[in-house]
Design a protein around this motif. Structure first.
Motif, mmCIF file in Angstrom:
data_model
loop_
_atom_site.group_PDB
_atom_site.id
_atom_site.type_symbol
_atom_site.label_atom_id
_atom_site.label_comp_id
_atom_site.label_asym_id
_atom_site.label_seq_id
_atom_site.Cartn_x
_atom_site.Cartn_y
_atom_site.Cartn_z
ATOM 1 N N ARG A 192 0.762 -0.706 -0.362
ATOM 2 C CA ARG A 192 0.192 -0.021 0.149
ATOM 3 C C ARG A 192 0.994 1.334 0.067
ATOM 4 N NH1 ARG A 192 -4.646 -1.845 -1.379
ATOM 5 N NH2 ARG A 192 -5.548 0.047 -0.700
ATOM 6 N N ASN A 193 1.930 0.754 0.242
ATOM 7 C CA ASN A 193 2.707 2.350 0.806
ATOM 8 C C ASN A 193 4.665 1.832 0.269
ATOM 9 O OD1 ASN A 193 0.404 3.698 2.453
ATOM 10 N ND2 ASN A 193 1.112 2.022 3.323
ATOM 11 N N VAL A 194 5.130 2.996 -0.236
ATOM 12 C CA VAL A 194 6.000 2.842 -0.977
ATOM 13 C C VAL A 194 6.927 4.317 -1.051
ATOM 14 C CG1 VAL A 194 6.230 1.011 -1.943
ATOM 15 C CG2 VAL A 194 5.428 3.021 -3.760
ATOM 16 N N ALA A 195 8.504 4.474 -0.831
ATOM 17 C CA ALA A 195 9.181 5.169 -0.957
ATOM 18 C C ALA A 195 10.347 5.084 -1.732
ATOM 19 C CB ALA A 195 10.137 5.901 0.134
ATOM 20 N N ALA A 196 10.335 6.045 -2.770
ATOM 21 C CA ALA A 196 11.237 5.672 -4.258
ATOM 22 C C ALA A 196 11.584 7.262 -4.701
ATOM 23 C CB ALA A 196 10.016 5.183 -5.033
ATOM 24 N N TRP A 197 12.749 7.010 -5.630
ATOM 25 C CA TRP A 197 13.272 7.754 -6.149
ATOM 26 C C TRP A 197 12.706 7.647 -8.028
ATOM 27 C CZ3 TRP A 197 16.037 4.554 -3.707
ATOM 28 C CH2 TRP A 197 17.017 3.828 -4.084
ATOM 29 N N ASN A 198 13.499 8.766 -8.821
ATOM 30 C CA ASN A 198 12.883 8.757 -10.736
ATOM 31 C C ASN A 198 13.605 8.003 -10.730
ATOM 32 O OD1 ASN A 198 10.794 9.876 -11.098
ATOM 33 N ND2 ASN A 198 11.556 11.701 -10.627
ATOM 34 N N PRO A 199 13.078 7.283 -11.994
ATOM 35 C CA PRO A 199 12.512 7.115 -12.362
ATOM 36 C C PRO A 199 11.176 6.380 -12.265
ATOM 37 C CG PRO A 199 13.762 5.614 -13.329
ATOM 38 C CD PRO A 199 14.889 6.211 -13.027
ATOM 39 N N GLN A 200 11.468 5.081 -11.292
ATOM 40 C CA GLN A 200 10.293 4.227 -10.641
ATOM 41 C C GLN A 200 9.076 5.461 -10.221
ATOM 42 O OE1 GLN A 200 13.941 4.295 -10.086
ATOM 43 N NE2 GLN A 200 14.482 1.873 -9.680
ATOM 44 N N LEU A 201 9.895 6.808 -9.083
ATOM 45 C CA LEU A 201 8.773 7.073 -8.942
ATOM 46 C C LEU A 201 7.257 8.023 -9.563
ATOM 47 C CD1 LEU A 201 7.378 8.325 -6.134
ATOM 48 C CD2 LEU A 201 8.905 10.920 -6.619
#
Length: 365
Positions: A192-201
């Motif tokens: 339900r929740n994630v933290a990510a950076w681009n490009p995955q974001l």
């Protein structure tokens, strides 16, 4: 190598890197060179939007021009593994390397290598984010799980987000998830929740029900992208600092403009990083670039920059990134302009020294 894989080298092996940091803190590592005058140097870089300019600087001849001006030679080397490039710098195989401020602290500085942040190129300003499914309230995370790359800047971002609503990591469960698996995980019902950076974001945000609830624009200056060099080498060879800084800001003066030449440079860097001009410019939009050296000097001399680094060093200590021998976050001293010091003034190993950027701003290079 695929675009997403190459783009995420800066954080992909953060957990492995942290373990190496702990090991490094228990031994004395060699400096990049004995403090002596030299005429040949090596700089390592890895794929990320804020560091791609070093490839253009190398291939365009800008670096050669500035090196010739100071009668030195500078070899710019691409390393495909971000953490490995920092480890090689720490071991003395390179005189400089690109790194985030958190990694500059937790790897070479914590490992005993006196390091200077020569160039402050940018900070993340939206490229890193926390996303919730079917909720837009961070407080709803209490009791829930968040998938992210543990001990990475995503982990740091989560800690900041939780703090903003009076929560802590004790209130949630962190699920260590590889960066290459974040998007697929968020597409399942169980995550339900994630933290990510681009490009995955960006890919995560395309999932139905996704809500960006916190991103790095909420913590400006916390995730800084730097070009760092060995302090002893720099002191003995100011020509190295002048040549690197001059080359960098010569490119910045063109790359950030709406001119045809600026567009051509961004297109080159987009292709080199596995995307195109539009894709690269999207990445740049998630960063606060310091196109002018005076802006970089102003930022790193600000209270904002010191406060951000205070949070970073506390996070690093609490997660064991400063090594087993660190009794507190004060173990490693960090210096800023104006004689501002965080931590042990007798053990300063990370220095934010704007003097070369100030020379660039004053036209004295």
């Amino acid at each position: 190598m695929k675009k997403s894989t190459r783009f995420t080298q800066r954080c992909k092996q953060m957990l492995t890197g942290s373990l190496l940091t702990i090991a490094a803190s228990t031994m004395i590592l060699p400096a990049a060179a004995t403090a002596e005058e030299r005429d040949s140097f090596r700089l390592a870089w890895s794929i990320y939007a804020g560091w791609m300019p070093w490839q253009y600087i190398d291939e365009s001849g800008i670096m050669e021009k500035w090196a010739d001006k100071y009668d030195i030679d500078v070899e710019i080397v691409q390393i495909n593994d971000y953490i490995e490039s920092i480890n090689q710098y720490t071991a003395g195989q390179f005189d400089g390397v690109v790194a985030t401020s958190m990694d500059a602290l937790s790897i070479p500085a914590a490992g005993g290598v006196d390091t200077t942040a020569l160039i402050v190129g940018d900070y993340s300003n939206g490229n890193d984010g926390l996303v919730m499914k079917d909720s837009d309230d961070i407080a709803d995370l209490k009791g829930q799980s968040i998938n992210l790359v543990e001990l990475s800047v995503s982990h740091y971002l989560l800690a900041q987000a939780l703090d903003s609503v009076g929560l802590s990591e004790r209130d949630v469960t962190v699920v260590n998830t590889g960066d290459a698996d974040i998007v697929a995980a968020f597409n399942t019902d169980g995550v339900r929740n994630v933290a990510a950076w681009n490009p995955q974001l960006t890919d995560v945000m395309s999932v139905p029900g996704a809500n960006l609830v916190f991103d790095s624009s909420h913590i400006p200056g916390h995730i800084k992208d730097l070009t760092i060099v060995n302090t002893e080498t720099l002191a003995a060879n100011p020509a190295l600092g002048k040549a690197l800084t001059g080359a960098w800001f010569e490119l910045m003066a063109i790359m950030g403009t709406d001119t045809e030449e600026g567009a051509e440079i961004r297109a080159f860097l987009g292709e080199a990083s596995g995307t195109d001009q539009a894709g690269y410019e999207m990445q740049l939009d998630g960063m606060k670039m310091f196109w002018e050296p005076a802006d970089a000097v102003s930022f790193i001399s600000s209270k904002e920059a010191v406060t951000a680094m205070e949070d970073v060093r506390q996070f690093s200590f609490e997660r064991g990134l400063l090594g087993d021998g660190a009794p507190s976050a004060d173990f490693v001293g960090i210096s800023f302009p104006g004689d501002v010091i965080l931590g042990d003034s007798a053990n300063i190993k990370l220095r934010f020294d704007p003097s070369y950027m100030q020379m660039a701003a004053d036209g004295e290079l």
